[in-house]
Design a protein around this motif. Sequence first.
Motif, PDB file in Angstrom:
ATOM      1  N   LEU A 144     -16.196   2.122  -2.261  1.00 15.00           N
ATOM      2  CA  LEU A 144     -14.885   2.726  -2.500  1.00 15.00           C
ATOM      3  C   LEU A 144     -14.942   4.249  -2.493  1.00 15.00           C
ATOM      4  N   GLY A 145     -16.099   4.786  -2.185  1.00 10.79           N
ATOM      5  CA  GLY A 145     -16.228   6.235  -2.111  1.00 10.79           C
ATOM      6  C   GLY A 145     -16.158   6.928  -3.456  1.00 10.79           C
ATOM      7  N   GLY A 146     -16.451   6.189  -4.513  1.00 11.94           N
ATOM      8  CA  GLY A 146     -16.457   6.797  -5.843  1.00 11.94           C
ATOM      9  C   GLY A 146     -15.083   7.046  -6.428  1.00 11.94           C
ATOM     10  N   GLY A 147     -14.045   6.473  -5.823  1.00 12.61           N
ATOM     11  CA  GLY A 147     -12.688   6.743  -6.294  1.00 12.61           C
ATOM     12  C   GLY A 147     -12.329   6.098  -7.604  1.00 12.61           C
ATOM     13  N   LEU A 148     -13.037   5.025  -7.978  1.00  7.47           N
ATOM     14  CA  LEU A 148     -12.776   4.330  -9.236  1.00  7.47           C
ATOM     15  C   LEU A 148     -14.030   4.319 -10.087  1.00  7.47           C
ATOM     16  N   SER A 149     -13.861   4.381 -11.402  1.00  2.88           N
ATOM     17  CA  SER A 149     -14.999   4.293 -12.309  1.00  2.88           C
ATOM     18  C   SER A 149     -15.478   2.847 -12.385  1.00  2.88           C
ATOM     19  N   ASP A 150     -16.691   2.658 -12.901  1.00  2.00           N
ATOM     20  CA  ASP A 150     -17.220   1.310 -13.043  1.00  2.00           C
ATOM     21  C   ASP A 150     -16.317   0.449 -13.925  1.00  2.00           C
ATOM     22  N   SER A 151     -15.803   1.030 -14.999  1.00  2.00           N
ATOM     23  CA  SER A 151     -14.939   0.262 -15.904  1.00  2.00           C
ATOM     24  C   SER A 151     -13.623  -0.104 -15.215  1.00  2.00           C
ATOM     25  N   ASP A 152     -13.110   0.790 -14.358  1.00  2.00           N
ATOM     26  CA  ASP A 152     -11.895   0.474 -13.599  1.00  2.00           C
ATOM     27  C   ASP A 152     -12.144  -0.695 -12.657  1.00  2.00           C
ATOM     28  N   ILE A 153     -13.287  -0.692 -12.007  1.00  2.00           N
ATOM     29  CA  ILE A 153     -13.620  -1.769 -11.072  1.00  2.00           C
ATOM     30  C   ILE A 153     -13.767  -3.090 -11.825  1.00  2.00           C
ATOM     31  N   GLU A 154     -14.443  -3.058 -12.971  1.00  2.00           N
ATOM     32  CA  GLU A 154     -14.600  -4.273 -13.772  1.00  2.00           C
ATOM     33  C   GLU A 154     -13.241  -4.816 -14.201  1.00  2.00           C
ATOM     34  N   HIS A 155     -12.346  -3.903 -14.572  1.00  2.00           N
ATOM     35  CA  HIS A 155     -11.008  -4.304 -14.997  1.00  2.00           C
ATOM     36  C   HIS A 155     -10.251  -4.954 -13.840  1.00  2.00           C
ATOM     37  N   ARG A 156     -10.366  -4.389 -12.647  1.00  2.00           N
ATOM     38  CA  ARG A 156      -9.707  -4.949 -11.464  1.00  2.00           C
ATOM     39  C   ARG A 156     -10.255  -6.340 -11.145  1.00  2.00           C
ATOM     40  N   ILE A 157     -11.544  -6.519 -11.304  1.00  2.00           N
ATOM     41  CA  ILE A 157     -12.154  -7.835 -11.045  1.00  2.00           C
ATOM     42  C   ILE A 157     -11.619  -8.871 -12.020  1.00  2.00           C
ATOM     43  N   GLU A 158     -11.423  -8.483 -13.271  1.00  6.16           N
ATOM     44  CA  GLU A 158     -10.853  -9.408 -14.243  1.00  6.16           C
ATOM     45  C   GLU A 158      -9.447  -9.828 -13.846  1.00  6.16           C
ATOM     46  N   PHE A 159      -8.668  -8.902 -13.321  1.00  6.13           N
ATOM     47  CA  PHE A 159      -7.351  -9.263 -12.807  1.00  6.13           C
ATOM     48  C   PHE A 159      -7.480 -10.247 -11.642  1.00  6.13           C
ATOM     49  N   LEU A 160      -8.397  -9.945 -10.721  1.00  5.39           N
ATOM     50  CA  LEU A 160      -8.575 -10.800  -9.551  1.00  5.39           C
ATOM     51  C   LEU A 160      -8.962 -12.218  -9.939  1.00  5.39           C
ATOM     52  N   ARG A 161      -9.730 -12.364 -11.003  1.00  3.25           N
ATOM     53  CA  ARG A 161     -10.204 -13.685 -11.421  1.00  3.25           C
ATOM     54  C   ARG A 161      -9.056 -14.584 -11.854  1.00  3.25           C
ATOM     55  N   GLN A 162      -7.897 -14.003 -12.142  1.00  3.69           N
ATOM     56  CA  GLN A 162      -6.752 -14.807 -12.552  1.00  3.69           C
ATOM     57  C   GLN A 162      -6.044 -15.456 -11.363  1.00  3.69           C
ATOM     58  N   ASP A 163      -6.288 -14.930 -10.156  1.00  2.00           N
ATOM     59  CA  ASP A 163      -5.636 -15.472  -8.961  1.00  2.00           C
ATOM     60  C   ASP A 163      -6.607 -15.985  -7.906  1.00  2.00           C
ATOM     61  N   PHE A 164      -7.870 -15.605  -8.010  1.00  2.00           N
ATOM     62  CA  PHE A 164      -8.862 -15.966  -7.003  1.00  2.00           C
ATOM     63  C   PHE A 164     -10.110 -16.519  -7.681  1.00  2.00           C
TER      64      PHE A 164
END
Length: 437
Positions: free
Chosen positions: A374-394
């Motif tokens: 992602l070119g460093g645009g998101l922090s590790d915690s932001d990415i982890e948070h996004r993955i948790e959202f994704l787990r609700q639909d995928f």
Amino acid sequence: MDGTTSTTELTAVEICAGAGGQSLGLHLAGFRHTLAVELDRDAAETLQRNLARLASDEGQPEPVVAVGDVADESVWQPAEYKGVSLLAGGVPCPPFSIAGKQLGSSDERDLFAWAVEAAAQMQPDAVLLENVRGLSMPRFAGYRQAVLDRFAELGYRADWRLLEAKDFGVPQLRPRFILVALREEFAPYFAWPEPTPAVQTVGAALYDLMAANGWKGAETWSKRADRVAPTIVGGSKKHGGPDLGPTRAKREWRSIGVDGLGIADAAPGPDAPVGLAPKLTNEMVARIQGWAGPGYEWDFGDRKGHKTATYRQIGNAFPPPVARAVGLAIATALRKEGRRAGDHGGDSKYRDEVYRALREHGGFISIAGLHKALGGGLSDSDIEHRIEFLRQDFEIEVRRRGKVPTYRLGEWRAFRGQEDHARHAAFATDKLRSKIS
């Protein structure tokens, strides 16, 4: 249906059509329905009556209104409508509503992904789908990206926009999240509609209706009701009679001089107190929802004893002026009459970089790997948070490399017509029908 579409005669198939808010707006924008599909019988009767009138006035064939589950092939088959100009609809809102649990694709009522697959079979020139503001939130970033990616695979350029009803002459706070997808040939000519310069108030919209029975307080009331209304809440069959929403909404209604605890049969009469906070009638609610002025006449068949059913039809509708504005923008693109902006879907603010990185990688990847991709645009915690959202639909598969978790994107759980999906069992037991709104 014939598989060709004329750019002068624009045809539409509408799913989850309700009582016809979107239908009327699209008709005023130049689209003519060949089919509308609606589950609720009361709403379908209203839709049939009004579409038949519009067709009769123009000497056109009466469109078919099919009653039943839109995903039931015995009700209609999308492939039979290949080549229609526009596939439109307002698929169920509860999976994304802030007022609900926001279960997304885990909610058996979700039909958004199914509608995209219906478009795959129909190959319309354009698609218009509307839903609640909740779908615009970060929780559904991956869901939105999956929709955009699927449309891209099908040869469409798609994007989302949050539109406010009050910006299109509707005296109500009613944000709607709109998806418009167009074939590559037409996409460069599309531009989102611009807001109208004036905002209408509740008092100005309803003064004549409030004064119709001689109420002496109508003018004073109109001056007090000097702002737009809260969002009209339609509700569902599992709830009680009609009222204007939860406690907070009722407080807002009270602040503009309206009693939100129910719907009145008639406007106040000459003997009503001047300082009365009146209840709204269904006719007033319809006007606040956008059924107002020449060309917007609509017969809800508001018979005695049917007040609740009528209110729900009105309250669950897409405001016709908003549908008309978006419909005109689509019609302009399909006729290639607009200026070639060329940027529809090019740089959407509603994309999800984490979903795309997982999908493009295909295998297992760590948070550090995603951060780099992602070119460093998101922090590790932001990415982890996004993955948790994704787990609700995928489905997200997790494997560890030593102590480091890695992730792989799996199946989208959304209903897309799968024969083994849980939605079929839920609908077969009628569990779903009473909850859809």
